[in-house]
Design an enzyme around this catalytic site. Structure first.
Site, PDB file in Angstrom:
ATOM      1  N   ASP A  50     -37.432 -30.586 -64.892  1.00 27.11           N
ATOM      2  CA  ASP A  50     -36.236 -29.810 -64.575  1.00 27.11           C
ATOM      3  C   ASP A  50     -35.501 -30.451 -63.415  1.00 27.11           C
ATOM      4  O   ASP A  50     -36.121 -30.878 -62.426  1.00 27.11           O
ATOM      5  CB  ASP A  50     -36.596 -28.361 -64.206  1.00 27.11           C
ATOM      6  CG  ASP A  50     -36.802 -27.481 -65.427  1.00 27.11           C
ATOM      7  OD1 ASP A  50     -36.367 -27.870 -66.536  1.00 27.11           O
ATOM      8  OD2 ASP A  50     -37.381 -26.395 -65.279  1.00 27.11           O
ATOM      9  N   TYR A  81     -45.472 -31.333 -65.884  1.00 27.75           N
ATOM     10  CA  TYR A  81     -44.304 -30.515 -65.549  1.00 27.75           C
ATOM     11  C   TYR A  81     -43.847 -30.914 -64.165  1.00 27.75           C
ATOM     12  O   TYR A  81     -44.653 -30.985 -63.236  1.00 27.75           O
ATOM     13  CB  TYR A  81     -44.694 -29.032 -65.591  1.00 27.75           C
ATOM     14  CG  TYR A  81     -43.722 -28.067 -64.959  1.00 27.75           C
ATOM     15  CD1 TYR A  81     -42.359 -28.119 -65.237  1.00 27.75           C
ATOM     16  CD2 TYR A  81     -44.169 -27.078 -64.099  1.00 27.75           C
ATOM     17  CE1 TYR A  81     -41.479 -27.214 -64.670  1.00 27.75           C
ATOM     18  CE2 TYR A  81     -43.306 -26.160 -63.534  1.00 27.75           C
ATOM     19  CZ  TYR A  81     -41.967 -26.230 -63.817  1.00 27.75           C
ATOM     20  OH  TYR A  81     -41.093 -25.333 -63.250  1.00 27.75           O
ATOM     21  N   ARG A 103     -29.460 -24.575 -68.559  1.00 24.84           N
ATOM     22  CA  ARG A 103     -29.885 -23.191 -68.426  1.00 24.84           C
ATOM     23  C   ARG A 103     -29.394 -22.591 -67.115  1.00 24.84           C
ATOM     24  O   ARG A 103     -29.072 -23.303 -66.169  1.00 24.84           O
ATOM     25  CB  ARG A 103     -31.416 -23.073 -68.403  1.00 24.84           C
ATOM     26  CG  ARG A 103     -32.154 -23.768 -69.487  1.00 24.84           C
ATOM     27  CD  ARG A 103     -33.646 -23.492 -69.425  1.00 24.84           C
ATOM     28  NE  ARG A 103     -34.272 -23.593 -68.130  1.00 24.84           N
ATOM     29  CZ  ARG A 103     -34.974 -24.651 -67.697  1.00 24.84           C
ATOM     30  NH1 ARG A 103     -35.109 -25.719 -68.465  1.00 24.84           N
ATOM     31  NH2 ARG A 103     -35.541 -24.642 -66.516  1.00 24.84           N
ATOM     32  N   ASN A 125     -40.481 -30.478 -61.300  1.00 25.75           N
ATOM     33  CA  ASN A 125     -39.172 -30.138 -60.783  1.00 25.75           C
ATOM     34  C   ASN A 125     -38.753 -31.301 -59.891  1.00 25.75           C
ATOM     35  O   ASN A 125     -39.556 -31.789 -59.093  1.00 25.75           O
ATOM     36  CB  ASN A 125     -39.221 -28.848 -59.950  1.00 25.75           C
ATOM     37  CG  ASN A 125     -39.328 -27.625 -60.824  1.00 25.75           C
ATOM     38  OD1 ASN A 125     -38.528 -27.432 -61.730  1.00 25.75           O
ATOM     39  ND2 ASN A 125     -40.315 -26.795 -60.556  1.00 25.75           N
ATOM     40  N   ASP A 142     -31.510 -20.202 -64.729  1.00 25.01           N
ATOM     41  CA  ASP A 142     -32.810 -19.567 -64.522  1.00 25.01           C
ATOM     42  C   ASP A 142     -32.571 -18.384 -63.597  1.00 25.01           C
ATOM     43  O   ASP A 142     -32.197 -18.557 -62.433  1.00 25.01           O
ATOM     44  CB  ASP A 142     -33.803 -20.563 -63.920  1.00 25.01           C
ATOM     45  CG  ASP A 142     -34.204 -21.657 -64.908  1.00 25.01           C
ATOM     46  OD1 ASP A 142     -33.620 -21.717 -66.007  1.00 25.01           O
ATOM     47  OD2 ASP A 142     -35.096 -22.448 -64.571  1.00 25.01           O
TER      48      ASP A 142
END
Length: 135
Positions: free
Chosen positions: A111, A33, A80, A35, A82
């Protein structure tokens, strides 16, 4: 919608629960994951810990509002907002996310967003020109 698209939509919708353990089953053991602009979080344990920390940073609001979702094979793209609570109320941080799935599990989640935007929101700056209208 593809099965991968359905899995990612369910994952994004579950963010409102603010319970990192509920998200654990969506990840492969060696998932990554990241960012943009920050180091990658590697492994399901580290990802769950990371998400729990994010939920703790925003203790009374955390939700993903999926605007668009596109799936091609095992790759799913999300546009999206968030949602986080700021001194001005709940605001949405625009995010583009890429999810790669294998065997029904997220193996990579990246992301892309303006990492300075939440701080601007938290300090009360007017960010209305930086957040796209929901269409």
């Amino acid at each position: 919608m593809t099965i991968c698209g359905q899995i990612v939509r369910e994952f994004c919708d579950l963010m409102v629960s603010r319970d990192a353990e509920k998200l654990r089953p969506f990840f492969a053991d060696d998932a990554v994951y990241q960012n943009t602009g920050t180091p990658a979080t590697v492994g399901v344990e580290a990802i769950v810990t990371n998400l729990a920390g994010q939920f703790g940073t925003f203790p009374d609001s955390y939700e993903y509002k999926t605007i668009n979702l596109a799936a091609d094979g095992n790759v799913v793209l999300t546009e999206r907002l968030d949602l986080i609570r700021t001194p001005s109320g709940v605001q949405g941080v625009p995010v583009m996310g890429t999810f790669v799935l294998e065997n029904g599990k997220i193996t990579r989640w990246t992301d892309y967003w303006d990492t300075s935007l939440p701080m601007k929101m938290m300090t009360g700056q007017d960010v209305s020109a930086l957040v796209p209208a929901i269409y």
